[in-house]
Motif scaffolding. Structure first.
Motif, mmCIF file in Angstrom:
data_model
loop_
_atom_site.group_PDB
_atom_site.id
_atom_site.type_symbol
_atom_site.label_atom_id
_atom_site.label_comp_id
_atom_site.label_asym_id
_atom_site.label_seq_id
_atom_site.Cartn_x
_atom_site.Cartn_y
_atom_site.Cartn_z
ATOM 1 N N LYS A 195 -4.759 8.907 -1.204
ATOM 2 C CA LYS A 195 -4.571 8.890 0.249
ATOM 3 C C LYS A 195 -5.089 7.616 0.915
ATOM 4 C CE LYS A 195 -4.319 13.849 1.154
ATOM 5 N NZ LYS A 195 -4.909 14.983 1.922
ATOM 6 N N ASN A 196 -6.052 6.930 0.291
ATOM 7 C CA ASN A 196 -6.575 5.730 0.917
ATOM 8 C C ASN A 196 -5.485 4.663 1.065
ATOM 9 O OD1 ASN A 196 -6.916 5.646 -2.070
ATOM 10 N ND2 ASN A 196 -7.567 3.524 -1.661
ATOM 11 N N TYR A 197 -4.535 4.655 0.123
ATOM 12 C CA TYR A 197 -3.421 3.707 0.229
ATOM 13 C C TYR A 197 -2.533 4.052 1.420
ATOM 14 C CZ TYR A 197 -4.539 1.857 -4.411
ATOM 15 O OH TYR A 197 -5.161 1.258 -5.479
ATOM 16 N N LEU A 198 -2.313 5.338 1.636
ATOM 17 C CA LEU A 198 -1.501 5.767 2.774
ATOM 18 C C LEU A 198 -2.178 5.408 4.088
ATOM 19 C CD1 LEU A 198 1.002 7.224 3.844
ATOM 20 C CD2 LEU A 198 -0.288 9.382 3.699
ATOM 21 N N HIS A 199 -3.489 5.625 4.157
ATOM 22 C CA HIS A 199 -4.234 5.293 5.370
ATOM 23 C C HIS A 199 -4.162 3.797 5.672
ATOM 24 C CE1 HIS A 199 -6.877 9.104 4.661
ATOM 25 N NE2 HIS A 199 -5.711 9.386 5.196
ATOM 26 N N THR A 200 -4.283 2.985 4.622
ATOM 27 C CA THR A 200 -4.221 1.533 4.813
ATOM 28 C C THR A 200 -2.818 1.101 5.218
ATOM 29 O OG1 THR A 200 -5.933 1.260 3.119
ATOM 30 C CG2 THR A 200 -4.689 -0.700 3.742
ATOM 31 N N TYR A 246 -1.720 -1.002 8.676
ATOM 32 C CA TYR A 246 -0.899 -2.222 8.772
ATOM 33 C C TYR A 246 0.333 -2.002 9.649
ATOM 34 C CZ TYR A 246 -3.484 -4.908 5.268
ATOM 35 O OH TYR A 246 -4.452 -5.629 4.598
ATOM 36 N N TYR A 247 1.039 -0.887 9.416
ATOM 37 C CA TYR A 247 2.244 -0.624 10.200
ATOM 38 C C TYR A 247 1.907 -0.355 11.667
ATOM 39 C CZ TYR A 247 5.133 -0.398 5.975
ATOM 40 O OH TYR A 247 5.815 -0.704 4.822
ATOM 41 N N GLY A 248 0.723 0.219 11.907
ATOM 42 C CA GLY A 248 0.285 0.449 13.284
ATOM 43 C C GLY A 248 0.080 -0.852 14.038
ATOM 44 N N ILE A 249 -0.490 -1.841 13.362
ATOM 45 C CA ILE A 249 -0.689 -3.158 13.979
ATOM 46 C C ILE A 249 0.666 -3.818 14.255
ATOM 47 C CG2 ILE A 249 -1.577 -5.484 13.587
ATOM 48 C CD1 ILE A 249 -3.726 -3.443 14.318
ATOM 49 N N ILE A 250 1.615 -3.676 13.319
ATOM 50 C CA ILE A 250 2.957 -4.227 13.529
ATOM 51 C C ILE A 250 3.606 -3.569 14.751
ATOM 52 C CG2 ILE A 250 5.288 -4.367 12.579
ATOM 53 C CD1 ILE A 250 3.988 -4.590 9.794
ATOM 54 N N PHE A 251 3.480 -2.242 14.843
ATOM 55 C CA PHE A 251 4.043 -1.519 15.989
ATOM 56 C C PHE A 251 3.455 -2.034 17.295
ATOM 57 C CE2 PHE A 251 3.588 1.888 19.114
ATOM 58 C CZ PHE A 251 4.926 2.241 19.312
ATOM 59 N N CYS A 252 2.149 -2.264 17.327
ATOM 60 C CA CYS A 252 1.493 -2.745 18.539
ATOM 61 C C CYS A 252 1.932 -4.160 18.890
ATOM 62 C CB CYS A 252 -0.030 -2.676 18.385
ATOM 63 S SG CYS A 252 -0.669 -1.000 18.424
ATOM 64 N N PHE A 253 2.176 -4.980 17.873
ATOM 65 C CA PHE A 253 2.693 -6.329 18.121
ATOM 66 C C PHE A 253 4.059 -6.248 18.803
ATOM 67 C CE2 PHE A 253 4.963 -10.191 17.099
ATOM 68 C CZ PHE A 253 4.014 -11.190 17.255
ATOM 69 N N ILE A 254 4.921 -5.375 18.297
ATOM 70 C CA ILE A 254 6.246 -5.190 18.900
ATOM 71 C C ILE A 254 6.114 -4.636 20.312
ATOM 72 C CG2 ILE A 254 8.427 -3.930 18.716
ATOM 73 C CD1 ILE A 254 8.013 -3.976 15.650
ATOM 74 N N LEU A 255 5.201 -3.692 20.487
ATOM 75 C CA LEU A 255 4.947 -3.132 21.812
ATOM 76 C C LEU A 255 4.516 -4.224 22.789
ATOM 77 C CD1 LEU A 255 4.609 -0.713 23.722
ATOM 78 C CD2 LEU A 255 2.293 -0.415 22.802
ATOM 79 N N GLY A 256 3.674 -5.146 22.315
ATOM 80 C CA GLY A 256 3.252 -6.261 23.156
ATOM 81 C C GLY A 256 4.422 -7.133 23.568
ATOM 82 N N ASN A 276 0.824 -1.215 0.000
ATOM 83 C CA ASN A 276 0.000 0.000 0.000
ATOM 84 C C ASN A 276 0.854 1.259 0.000
ATOM 85 O OD1 ASN A 276 -3.154 -0.312 0.422
ATOM 86 N ND2 ASN A 276 -2.172 -2.079 1.395
ATOM 87 N N LEU A 277 2.011 1.215 0.636
ATOM 88 C CA LEU A 277 2.910 2.351 0.618
ATOM 89 C C LEU A 277 3.423 2.614 -0.801
ATOM 90 C CD1 LEU A 277 4.459 4.497 2.264
ATOM 91 C CD2 LEU A 277 6.285 2.797 2.566
#
Length: 223
Positions: A165-170, A174-184, A155-156
């Motif tokens: 912009k919809n591609y950027l939002h998507t 995805y990257y936000g979920i990856i960040f949260c996985f690492i945070l976990g 999407n990037l």
């Protein structure tokens, strides 16, 4: 225009689930004998390596979580197909509640029974990966990152090529979920230092919060 979405597909729920996914993998790997709860590819790799080295004593150690993960997927599908029965709870609520209960029990399994603890944790992960597969209509996993990394990067690239912009939002999704996985994983690592086996209770609590949040069956988001 306003569009109704299931609570199970919202970003806020995905964040909690991704944090729990990273937490479970850190717990099983760091505290339960270097076995992955979610990353079954890693377990299969280690299974193959131990087979090649004739370390037959480790075969069950890595094979059992793979089987348990598969059973978790099957259980999730059973819950879904039984949803036509008149239940008071949504089948995903039943799945996540069952997952929370499993992890609660894992907290009290001694380390000399790590095979059982890892199998139970992988069972919970299998339930989660099959029950929660979309966020805002996009196929997203909350227990592993490779598919999310591929989709986010795709999407990037689409954003830079098409400037939509919809591609950027998507991509951010995805990257936000990856960040949260690492945070976990970070939270799990820190919690293990202080709580040892009981640290997985934090993950169980997060999943119980997800169960409670899901009583709001639908929310309305701006399209």
């Amino acid at each position: 225009m306003r569009q109704s979405r299931q609570m199970s597909e919202t970003f806020r729920l995905g964040l909690i689930l991704a944090i729990s996914g990273g937490f479970m993998d850190a717990y099983s790997y760091l505290f339960r004998g270097h076995v992955f709860a979610n990353a079954q590819t890693g377990n299969m790799l280690l299974l193959g390596v131990n087979l090649s080295m004739q370390n037959y004593g480790n075969i069950l150690r890595y094979f059992s979580p793979v089987v348990a993960f598969t059973i978790g997927i099957i259980l999730s599908d059973i819950f879904r197909h039984k949803s036509n029965v008149e239940w008071k709870l949504h089948w995903r609520q039943i799945s996540v509640l069952f997952e929370a209960i499993i992890l609660f029990i894992v907290a009290f399994v001694p380390q000399n029974l790590n095979l059982l603890a890892n199998s139970m944790t992988s069972l919970a992960c299998g339930i989660q990966v099959e029950s929660f597969r979309k966020i805002h209509g996009n196929g997203i996993a909350t227990t592993m990152c490779i598919g999310n990394l591929r989709s986010g990067t795709q999407n990037l690239c689409n954003y830079f090529m098409k400037k939509e912009k919809n591609y950027l939002h998507t991509c951010i999704l995805y990257y936000g979920i990856i960040f949260c996985f690492i945070l976990g994983a970070v939270l799990g690592s820190v919690a293990i230092k202080y709580l040892q086996a009981k640290s997985i209770l934090i993950c169980s609590m997060m999943l119980f919060i997800v169960f409670l949040i899901m009583f709001v069956q639908n929310i309305y988001l701006e399209n």
